[in-house]
Scaffold this motif. Structure first.
Motif, PDB file in Angstrom:
ATOM      1  N   ALA A 299      -6.918  -0.475   7.894  1.00  0.00           N
ATOM      2  CA  ALA A 299      -6.163   0.723   7.510  1.00  0.00           C
ATOM      3  C   ALA A 299      -4.941   0.342   6.676  1.00  0.00           C
ATOM      4  O   ALA A 299      -4.614  -0.832   6.501  1.00  0.00           O
ATOM      5  N   GLU A 300      -4.252   1.365   6.187  1.00  0.00           N
ATOM      6  CA  GLU A 300      -3.093   1.147   5.337  1.00  0.00           C
ATOM      7  C   GLU A 300      -1.947   0.514   6.119  1.00  0.00           C
ATOM      8  O   GLU A 300      -1.864   0.617   7.331  1.00  0.00           O
ATOM      9  N   GLY A 301      -1.070  -0.162   5.363  1.00  0.00           N
ATOM     10  CA  GLY A 301       0.132  -0.737   5.962  1.00  0.00           C
ATOM     11  C   GLY A 301      -0.075  -2.044   6.694  1.00  0.00           C
ATOM     12  O   GLY A 301       0.864  -2.575   7.290  1.00  0.00           O
ATOM     13  N   CYS A 302      -1.287  -2.615   6.670  1.00  0.00           N
ATOM     14  CA  CYS A 302      -1.553  -3.875   7.357  1.00  0.00           C
ATOM     15  C   CYS A 302      -1.202  -5.060   6.457  1.00  0.00           C
ATOM     16  O   CYS A 302      -1.305  -4.985   5.234  1.00  0.00           O
ATOM     17  N   MET A 303      -0.818  -6.174   7.089  1.00  0.00           N
ATOM     18  CA  MET A 303      -0.573  -7.423   6.379  1.00  0.00           C
ATOM     19  C   MET A 303      -1.404  -8.503   7.055  1.00  0.00           C
ATOM     20  O   MET A 303      -1.198  -8.807   8.236  1.00  0.00           O
ATOM     21  N   ILE A 304      -2.355  -9.048   6.308  1.00  0.00           N
ATOM     22  CA  ILE A 304      -3.331  -9.980   6.869  1.00  0.00           C
ATOM     23  C   ILE A 304      -3.114 -11.364   6.255  1.00  0.00           C
ATOM     24  O   ILE A 304      -3.419 -11.592   5.081  1.00  0.00           O
ATOM     25  N   TYR A 305      -2.581 -12.279   7.041  1.00  0.00           N
ATOM     26  CA  TYR A 305      -2.414 -13.664   6.614  1.00  0.00           C
ATOM     27  C   TYR A 305      -3.452 -14.572   7.294  1.00  0.00           C
ATOM     28  O   TYR A 305      -3.629 -15.716   6.885  1.00  0.00           O
ATOM     29  N   GLY A 306      -4.100 -14.071   8.333  1.00  0.00           N
ATOM     30  CA  GLY A 306      -5.114 -14.829   9.045  1.00  0.00           C
ATOM     31  C   GLY A 306      -6.510 -14.377   8.679  1.00  0.00           C
ATOM     32  O   GLY A 306      -6.748 -13.873   7.575  1.00  0.00           O
ATOM     33  N   LYS A 307      -7.438 -14.511   9.607  1.00  0.00           N
ATOM     34  CA  LYS A 307      -8.841 -14.175   9.371  1.00  0.00           C
ATOM     35  C   LYS A 307      -9.262 -13.020  10.274  1.00  0.00           C
ATOM     36  O   LYS A 307      -8.991 -13.020  11.479  1.00  0.00           O
ATOM     37  N   VAL A 308      -9.932 -12.034   9.677  1.00  0.00           N
ATOM     38  CA  VAL A 308     -10.422 -10.868  10.410  1.00  0.00           C
ATOM     39  C   VAL A 308     -11.916 -10.744  10.160  1.00  0.00           C
ATOM     40  O   VAL A 308     -12.364 -10.775   9.007  1.00  0.00           O
ATOM     41  N   LYS A 309     -12.689 -10.603  11.211  1.00  0.00           N
ATOM     42  CA  LYS A 309     -14.140 -10.489  11.080  1.00  0.00           C
ATOM     43  C   LYS A 309     -14.666  -9.459  12.067  1.00  0.00           C
ATOM     44  O   LYS A 309     -14.307  -9.468  13.248  1.00  0.00           O
ATOM     45  N   ASN A 310     -15.498  -8.553  11.576  1.00  0.00           N
ATOM     46  CA  ASN A 310     -16.201  -7.599  12.437  1.00  0.00           C
ATOM     47  C   ASN A 310     -15.231  -6.839  13.355  1.00  0.00           C
ATOM     48  O   ASN A 310     -15.457  -6.734  14.558  1.00  0.00           O
ATOM     49  N   SER A 311     -14.178  -6.304  12.784  1.00  0.00           N
ATOM     50  CA  SER A 311     -13.135  -5.673  13.597  1.00  0.00           C
ATOM     51  C   SER A 311     -12.641  -4.382  12.958  1.00  0.00           C
ATOM     52  O   SER A 311     -12.885  -4.113  11.777  1.00  0.00           O
ATOM     53  N   VAL A 312     -11.941  -3.587  13.755  1.00  0.00           N
ATOM     54  CA  VAL A 312     -11.335  -2.330  13.312  1.00  0.00           C
ATOM     55  C   VAL A 312      -9.826  -2.478  13.482  1.00  0.00           C
ATOM     56  O   VAL A 312      -9.338  -2.647  14.606  1.00  0.00           O
ATOM     57  N   ILE A 313      -9.106  -2.424  12.372  1.00  0.00           N
ATOM     58  CA  ILE A 313      -7.663  -2.674  12.376  1.00  0.00           C
ATOM     59  C   ILE A 313      -6.933  -1.406  11.953  1.00  0.00           C
ATOM     60  O   ILE A 313      -7.131  -0.889  10.858  1.00  0.00           O
TER      61      ILE A 313
END
Length: 426
Positions: A299-313
């Motif tokens: 979703a909006e406003g997220c900051m991803i510096y790591g790894k995301v897989k098969n997830s709902v953020i």
């Protein structure tokens, strides 16, 4: 008298106790879903997409978050004078104030609201199911059969049939038998909790039911069987689309995971049937050069510096460098610290996960204190909880909402345990 043809009554007062810590402080219909929505958004969106513009929302348990979300109904185009959304909570009458005693009693206590609009038909909905449905087609079916009551039905797996109201019908769809949560179901044709009644008929039965001191004042247990036994015209409307009762941790997690399959079982991107919600604007999400996202909803406003897989953020989530999130649901404004690994977990709003945390790692041992809720390997962290650095947490662990780092009695929390506010470990 406004003489609406059909009016919707949306039952949204349930506690949803099987969702455990996720509904500790909010009603089940207000639980977040699908990175952007709340569960109640689906029934409300179905209403406006079906040209039903008058909806009474019956609330009771922990209603503040739900009431604030609904507001005056603007996201669903129901901020209108002639109709619109009305919040219907239990209230103090001239003689006595009382809580809703059952689904039928909740509607009975609001007869005056329905009478004010003078509808010919009333549709009764649950505020805690995930589905897209055109109620106008169901109303056409109700009219064609000159029905007193029409129940929307779906075929469920036989092993789950005892959880629902189960019915048998003639080939035409007319109901001749109905059992509420039978121990030995005779069919797998289950009620979805969506009913259309001819108001004149329902009004009579609600009054009679209220006068019965032995009644549970419930549609499935009392109203529907009484109408059927007295020969009223009762029909089953077959529904064939996606429908989930997300009343357990397992069902809630699975339904969110359905959204990110290669060909989603439940399509949120259908322009012909939009799902509306309150939109608290945030900036666009950001994925850093060292970050990666695979098969996920961000979703909006997220900051991803790591790894995301098969997830709902959900919006506003921060995932620090070298953190890994997999098969998980991370709710609004949560923080995942660096080098942490999160697998098959659900975190509530505002959760702070420290650095070097391992969450959802270990043997699949059921939670011994809540076996009916947490048994499927999913660990759950309640809203605004803080998990300290270097903590290892197993599967089926429950972390209570608002726990502090000082509440953790160990840095290695075995599978099947609970962490409670006050430093107690179960």
């Amino acid at each position: 008298m406004q003489n609406k043809e059909i009016l919707a009554l949306l039952l949204a007062g349930g506690q949803g106790s099987r969702l455990g810590v996720l509904t500790k402080n909010i009603a089940k219909p207000a639980v977040l879903y699908g990175a952007k929505y709340r569960i109640i958004d689906f029934s409300l969106s179905n209403c406006i997409n079906s040209d039903i513009d008058t909806v009474g929302v019956l609330t009771q348990y922990q209603p503040l978050e739900l009431n604030a979300h609904i507001g005056i109904g603007k996201p669903w185009d129901m901020d209108r004078i002639n109709g619109g959304i009305t919040i219907l909570s239990p209230y103090l009458k001239a003689e006595i104030g009382e809580w809703y005693k059952g689904t039928a009693n909740a509607v009975f206590q609001n007869i005056h609201y329905v009478d004010k609009h003078s509808p010919k038909y009333v549709i009764i909905l649950s505020g805690d199911h995930i589905y897209k449905m055109n109620y106008s087609k169901m109303l056409d079916f109700h009219k064609e059969n000159n029905a007193d009551a029409t129940i929307s039905v779906i075929n469920v797996p036989w092993e789950e049939a005892s959880r629902y109201g189960i019915m048998n019908t003639h080939e035409s769809g007319q109901i001749f038998e109905f059992d509420e949560k039978p121990q030995k179901p005779k069919s797998n044709l289950a009620s979805m909790g969506v009913y259309i009644f001819t108001w004149e008929a329902l009004r009579e039965y609600l009054i009679r039911d209220d006068e019965n001191i032995n009644s549970s004042h419930d549609f499935g247990k009392n109203i529907i069987p009484m109408m059927l036994n007295e020969g009223k015209s009762m029909w089953a409307y077959q529904f064939s689309g996606y429908w989930r009762d997300v009343g357990t941790i397992q069902a809630y997690w699975e339904s969110n995971m359905d959204l990110i399959s290669r060909v989603p079982e439940f399509n949120l991107f259908d322009p012909a049937w939009k799902i509306y919600t309150s939109n608290h604007l945030k900036c666009a999400h950001y994925i850093a050069p060292e970050g990666s996202v695979k098969k996920s909803i961000i979703a909006e406003g997220c900051m991803i510096y790591g790894k995301v897989k098969n997830s709902v953020i959900f919006p506003g989530v921060y995932i620090d460098k070298d953190a890994e999130v997999e098969d998980s649901i991370i709710m609004t404004d949560s923080v995942i610290g660096s080098n942490s690994i999160i697998k098959q977990c659900i975190t509530g709003e505002g959760v702070k996960i420290g650095s070097n945390v391992k969450l959802g790692i270990g043997d699949n041992i059921p939670n011994e204190h809540k076996p009916s809720i947490y048994y499927s390997g999913i660990s759950v962290v309640g809203e605004n909880a803080v998990v300290p650095d270097n903590t290892k947490i197993g599967k089926n662990v429950v972390v209570d909402s608002h726990v502090e780092a000082s509440d953790f009695c160990a840095t290695n929390i075995e599978s099947g345990k609970s962490i409670l506010k006050g430093g107690e470990c179960e």
